[in-house]
Structure formats: C-alpha cells, structure tokens
Design a protein around this motif. Structure first.
Motif, mmCIF file in Angstrom:
data_model
loop_
_atom_site.group_PDB
_atom_site.id
_atom_site.type_symbol
_atom_site.label_atom_id
_atom_site.label_comp_id
_atom_site.label_asym_id
_atom_site.label_seq_id
_atom_site.Cartn_x
_atom_site.Cartn_y
_atom_site.Cartn_z
ATOM 1 N N LYS A 175 11.692 0.254 -3.251
ATOM 2 C CA LYS A 175 12.806 0.033 -4.164
ATOM 3 C C LYS A 175 13.275 1.375 -4.723
ATOM 4 O O LYS A 175 12.729 1.872 -5.704
ATOM 5 N N LEU A 176 14.280 1.948 -4.072
ATOM 6 C CA LEU A 176 14.793 3.240 -4.518
ATOM 7 C C LEU A 176 15.517 3.138 -5.849
ATOM 8 O O LEU A 176 15.665 4.133 -6.557
ATOM 9 N N ASP A 177 15.976 1.935 -6.205
ATOM 10 C CA ASP A 177 16.729 1.763 -7.447
ATOM 11 C C ASP A 177 15.827 1.587 -8.666
ATOM 12 O O ASP A 177 16.285 1.741 -9.795
ATOM 13 N N ALA A 178 14.562 1.250 -8.449
ATOM 14 C CA ALA A 178 13.654 0.977 -9.564
ATOM 15 C C ALA A 178 13.193 2.280 -10.219
ATOM 16 O O ALA A 178 12.907 3.272 -9.538
ATOM 17 N N GLN A 179 13.124 2.278 -11.543
ATOM 18 C CA GLN A 179 12.659 3.461 -12.266
ATOM 19 C C GLN A 179 11.170 3.687 -12.058
ATOM 20 O O GLN A 179 10.708 4.812 -11.937
ATOM 21 N N GLN A 180 10.402 2.612 -12.009
ATOM 22 C CA GLN A 180 8.966 2.696 -11.764
ATOM 23 C C GLN A 180 8.648 1.927 -10.492
ATOM 24 O O GLN A 180 8.698 0.703 -10.473
ATOM 25 N N SER A 181 8.343 2.657 -9.430
ATOM 26 C CA SER A 181 8.098 2.049 -8.136
ATOM 27 C C SER A 181 6.626 1.691 -7.966
ATOM 28 O O SER A 181 5.739 2.377 -8.493
ATOM 29 N N THR A 182 6.374 0.612 -7.230
ATOM 30 C CA THR A 182 4.992 0.236 -6.902
ATOM 31 C C THR A 182 4.431 1.142 -5.802
ATOM 32 O O THR A 182 3.228 1.127 -5.558
ATOM 33 N N LYS A 183 5.321 1.912 -5.160
ATOM 34 C CA LYS A 183 4.909 2.883 -4.144
ATOM 35 C C LYS A 183 5.512 4.236 -4.517
ATOM 36 O O LYS A 183 6.425 4.733 -3.854
ATOM 37 N N PRO A 184 5.026 4.853 -5.567
ATOM 38 C CA PRO A 184 5.667 6.074 -6.091
ATOM 39 C C PRO A 184 5.682 7.237 -5.114
ATOM 40 O O PRO A 184 6.687 7.941 -4.992
ATOM 41 N N ARG A 185 4.578 7.467 -4.412
ATOM 42 C CA ARG A 185 4.532 8.607 -3.484
ATOM 43 C C ARG A 185 5.480 8.400 -2.309
ATOM 44 O O ARG A 185 6.221 9.314 -1.919
ATOM 45 N N ALA A 186 5.485 7.195 -1.761
ATOM 46 C CA ALA A 186 6.368 6.898 -0.632
ATOM 47 C C ALA A 186 7.829 6.998 -1.053
ATOM 48 O O ALA A 186 8.664 7.541 -0.319
ATOM 49 N N THR A 187 8.138 6.482 -2.228
ATOM 50 C CA THR A 187 9.510 6.539 -2.727
ATOM 51 C C THR A 187 9.972 7.975 -2.917
ATOM 52 O O THR A 187 11.094 8.341 -2.552
ATOM 53 N N ASN A 188 9.113 8.811 -3.470
ATOM 54 C CA ASN A 188 9.458 10.227 -3.666
ATOM 55 C C ASN A 188 9.668 10.939 -2.340
ATOM 56 O O ASN A 188 10.563 11.790 -2.210
ATOM 57 N N ILE A 189 8.846 10.603 -1.345
ATOM 58 C CA ILE A 189 8.973 11.234 -0.034
ATOM 59 C C ILE A 189 10.332 10.909 0.583
ATOM 60 O O ILE A 189 11.014 11.781 1.140
ATOM 61 N N SER A 208 0.830 -1.201 0.000
ATOM 62 C CA SER A 208 0.000 0.000 0.000
ATOM 63 C C SER A 208 0.868 1.255 0.000
ATOM 64 O O SER A 208 1.638 1.479 0.946
ATOM 65 N N ASP A 209 0.734 2.062 -1.027
ATOM 66 C CA ASP A 209 1.483 3.315 -1.096
ATOM 67 C C ASP A 209 0.993 4.273 -0.013
ATOM 68 O O ASP A 209 1.780 5.000 0.599
ATOM 69 N N ARG A 210 -0.301 4.261 0.262
ATOM 70 C CA ARG A 210 -0.874 5.169 1.253
ATOM 71 C C ARG A 210 -0.315 4.895 2.643
ATOM 72 O O ARG A 210 0.088 5.817 3.362
ATOM 73 N N LEU A 211 -0.288 3.613 3.044
ATOM 74 C CA LEU A 211 0.230 3.264 4.361
ATOM 75 C C LEU A 211 1.723 3.568 4.473
ATOM 76 O O LEU A 211 2.196 4.030 5.515
ATOM 77 N N ALA A 212 2.465 3.324 3.392
ATOM 78 C CA ALA A 212 3.894 3.620 3.390
ATOM 79 C C ALA A 212 4.120 5.115 3.571
ATOM 80 O O ALA A 212 5.021 5.535 4.309
ATOM 81 N N VAL A 213 3.315 5.936 2.909
ATOM 82 C CA VAL A 213 3.424 7.393 3.041
ATOM 83 C C VAL A 213 3.183 7.814 4.486
ATOM 84 O O VAL A 213 3.913 8.667 5.026
ATOM 85 N N GLU A 214 2.190 7.237 5.140
ATOM 86 C CA GLU A 214 1.897 7.581 6.526
ATOM 87 C C GLU A 214 3.068 7.268 7.449
ATOM 88 O O GLU A 214 3.408 8.057 8.342
ATOM 89 N N ILE A 215 3.697 6.111 7.210
ATOM 90 C CA ILE A 215 4.824 5.703 8.055
ATOM 91 C C ILE A 215 6.001 6.660 7.890
ATOM 92 O O ILE A 215 6.559 7.164 8.876
ATOM 93 N N PHE A 216 6.387 6.927 6.652
ATOM 94 C CA PHE A 216 7.536 7.785 6.406
ATOM 95 C C PHE A 216 7.262 9.227 6.819
ATOM 96 O O PHE A 216 8.145 9.919 7.321
ATOM 97 N N THR A 217 6.025 9.686 6.624
ATOM 98 C CA THR A 217 5.670 11.050 7.004
ATOM 99 C C THR A 217 5.802 11.243 8.503
ATOM 100 O O THR A 217 6.310 12.273 8.971
ATOM 101 N N GLU A 218 5.353 10.263 9.279
ATOM 102 C CA GLU A 218 5.459 10.357 10.738
ATOM 103 C C GLU A 218 6.914 10.444 11.168
ATOM 104 O O GLU A 218 7.280 11.291 11.989
ATOM 105 N N TYR A 219 7.751 9.574 10.604
ATOM 106 C CA TYR A 219 9.163 9.608 10.989
ATOM 107 C C TYR A 219 9.803 10.938 10.597
ATOM 108 O O TYR A 219 10.547 11.531 11.392
ATOM 109 N N ILE A 220 9.546 11.408 9.390
ATOM 110 C CA ILE A 220 10.183 12.637 8.910
ATOM 111 C C ILE A 220 9.787 13.825 9.772
ATOM 112 O O ILE A 220 10.610 14.709 10.051
ATOM 113 N N GLU A 221 8.550 13.872 10.227
ATOM 114 C CA GLU A 221 8.115 14.949 11.121
ATOM 115 C C GLU A 221 8.899 14.920 12.423
ATOM 116 O O GLU A 221 9.325 15.968 12.931
ATOM 117 N N TRP A 222 9.099 13.725 12.970
ATOM 118 C CA TRP A 222 9.893 13.610 14.192
ATOM 119 C C TRP A 222 11.335 14.047 13.940
ATOM 120 O O TRP A 222 11.940 14.710 14.780
#
Length: 296
Positions: free
Chosen positions: A138-152, A102-116
């Motif tokens: 997968k930071l190395d992949a050109q097309q990520s299955t979690k694009p928003r989380a990867t960009n964050i 889930s890209d949405r759940l991944a975004v929530e996790i990374f967003t919380e950490y980055i705020e801290w």
C-alpha cells in the motif's frame, strides 16, 4: 476458463500492445500461451511450477523481443523483458508481490526485479519502461505493514524517474469478497516520465482484483487538442460587448465587499467604469489565484 472469458472479449475489442497477468497459477514451465489471446504471443512467463503465484506478459505479434533481455523468476513473482516498439526500445516488467504479509519475502521479490531492471538499463541505456502488476503493498498508506518493501519500491521509482498511473485518483484495486467496503490499492502501473499517459482506467469484474488499463504515447509528442477559442473571436463585436460584464462579475464575486450585494449595488459601484479603474478598490479574496489577471 470462465474467469478469462471476459478478459478475452476486452482484449479482442481494445487490442492492447502488452497484457500483464498476475497470479496465473500455471504449473507448466514450458507453457507457450498459444491460443489464449488471438494475435498475441507469450513473451514472458514466471512460474513457481505449482498452483501458486505466476506472472505472464502477452505481446502483440509483430513486436520484436530484444535478444537476451527476458528474465523470469523461478518463484513465480516477477518477470522482465525489453522490446523494439514503434522504433523505440522499451522495458516491460510484471510483478506479483508476496501476499503472505511478510516484509522480508516482499523485499526479496522487489530486490530481484530491481537488479534485473538496473542491468537492462546499463546494457540498453536509459530507455522507457512500463511495470504492472499486483504489488501487494500500500503505497498510499502512511504506516505500511511492509515498510522495507514499500521504501524499496518508492526509492526505485525515484531512482529511475517513474510515475504511478493511478496516483491522481488512487482508486482501490482490491476488495475483500462479501465485504464491499473493505478495499485497498494494491495494483499499479508504473511508467517512466518520458512516456505520456493519455488514459488510465480501473475496471471491476467478478474477481477480487480490478483490471487496470493504460494508454501511453511512447516516443511521441503530446497530442494537440483543437483549440476552444480562436484568436479572431477576441475581435468580434459579440465578445467585446460581453467580456467587460463577465470580467466585472468575476471580480465582484471574489471581492469581500460586493460578493453578496445586490446587482443594483454592484452597478452603482462599477458606474460604467472599466475593470482596470476599480479593481484596486476591491478587497479580492483570491488575489494569489490570479483573479485580477482575468481581464488580460
């Protein structure tokens, strides 16, 4: 217990300052981590209070936690803390990314950490930081299955000037059981660019994720290695007699006219001349690589 036994042995032999464990699946919110690793204490512990997720950071005894800096996510996905380390302040983060896809759940996790992370930087100043864990992206992949989380994550690394310890070789850190060719790089160690990376290793055990380890020089100068060539060598008879021949071979090996010619043809062309006298007559293939500076 059987899975952690090899890790205990490596910790005993290498004695790292910080140990970041992910997917710990510990249900006890009051768990103190006693007797897991001799000489260490549990500094950070994020748990979902169920047999899923979880991040722990063990700290070598004697390293002081900065008061009020530790924050542990209740979902068991991330933790952060700051320590007094060898006269420096350092942030240590641990992350276990969402594994559901889930890209949405991944975004929530990374967003919380980055705020801290931002809060600690504002409070403590622009100090060093090390973040490790299973990010499940997968930071190395050109097309990520979690694009928003990867960009964050990429934007976070750029914002705080952080580097990827495994970026040079980009070795896989996860493998699918029974399918050895199915591998990906999902685990990372990130560090601020002021820190000097001295070693990075990926070690495979019995689990589906590899163990990542890094050696950093925090707050110190880069170690000076013993020089391979002393200045006095340049004045010895042995060097002065052999160097022109070596330089000549380098130039001729990179010249389009003589790279495949016989030694006799080369000798006729050189005619006992100094390299400076004939290098302009050569069509050097790698001139931009400073081949012509080899005689300086």
């Amino acid at each position: 217990e059987t899975d952690i036994a090899p890790l205990r042995l490596r910790v005993h032999n290498t004695r790292p300052d910080f140990i970041v464990l992910t997917e710990t699946r510990n249900e006890d919110n009051e768990y103190n981590g006693n007797k897991v690793f001799r000489g260490y204490r549990l500094g950070q512990h994020s748990t979902s209070c169920r047999r899923a997720g979880g991040v722990m950071v063990f700290v070598k005894k004697g390293i002081r936690t900065l008061e009020g800096t530790v924050r542990n996510a209740r979902n068991g996905h991330c933790t952060i803390g700051a320590y007094e380390y060898n006269g420096n302040k350092i942030i240590v983060g641990g992350i276990y990314g969402d594994s559901s896809g889930s890209d949405r759940l991944a975004v929530e996790i990374f967003t919380e950490y980055i705020e801290w992370h931002r809060e600690l930087i504002m409070r403590l100043g622009n100090i060093n930081a090390i973040i490790a864990g299973d990010f499940n992206i997968k930071l190395d992949a050109q097309q990520s299955t979690k694009p928003r989380a990867t960009n964050i994550v990429r934007e976070f690394l750029e914002e705080f000037g952080m580097r990827d310890a495994g970026e040079e070789e980009r070795l896989p850190t996860w493998r699918r059981p029974h399918l050895p060719r199915s591998k990906s790089r999902l685990d990372y160690i990130f560090y601020t660019e002021q820190i000097i990376l001295e070693d990075f290793r990926v070690v495979w055990g019995r689990t589906d994720h590899a163990e990542l380890s890094s050696i950093f020089n925090v707050g110190g100068a880069r170690k000076h290695t013993k020089p391979l060539l002393k200045d006095w060598v340049l004045a010895t008879e042995n060097f002065l007699s052999r160097a022109p021949g070596v330089i000549s071979e380098i130039l001729l090996d990179h010249g389009s006219q003589y790279r495949n010619r016989s030694y006799m043809d080369r000798e006729v062309f050189v005619d006992n001349r100094n390299p400076r006298q004939y290098e302009q007559d050569l069509d050097i293939l790698d001139r931009e690589a400073d081949i012509c500076n080899s005689h300086i």
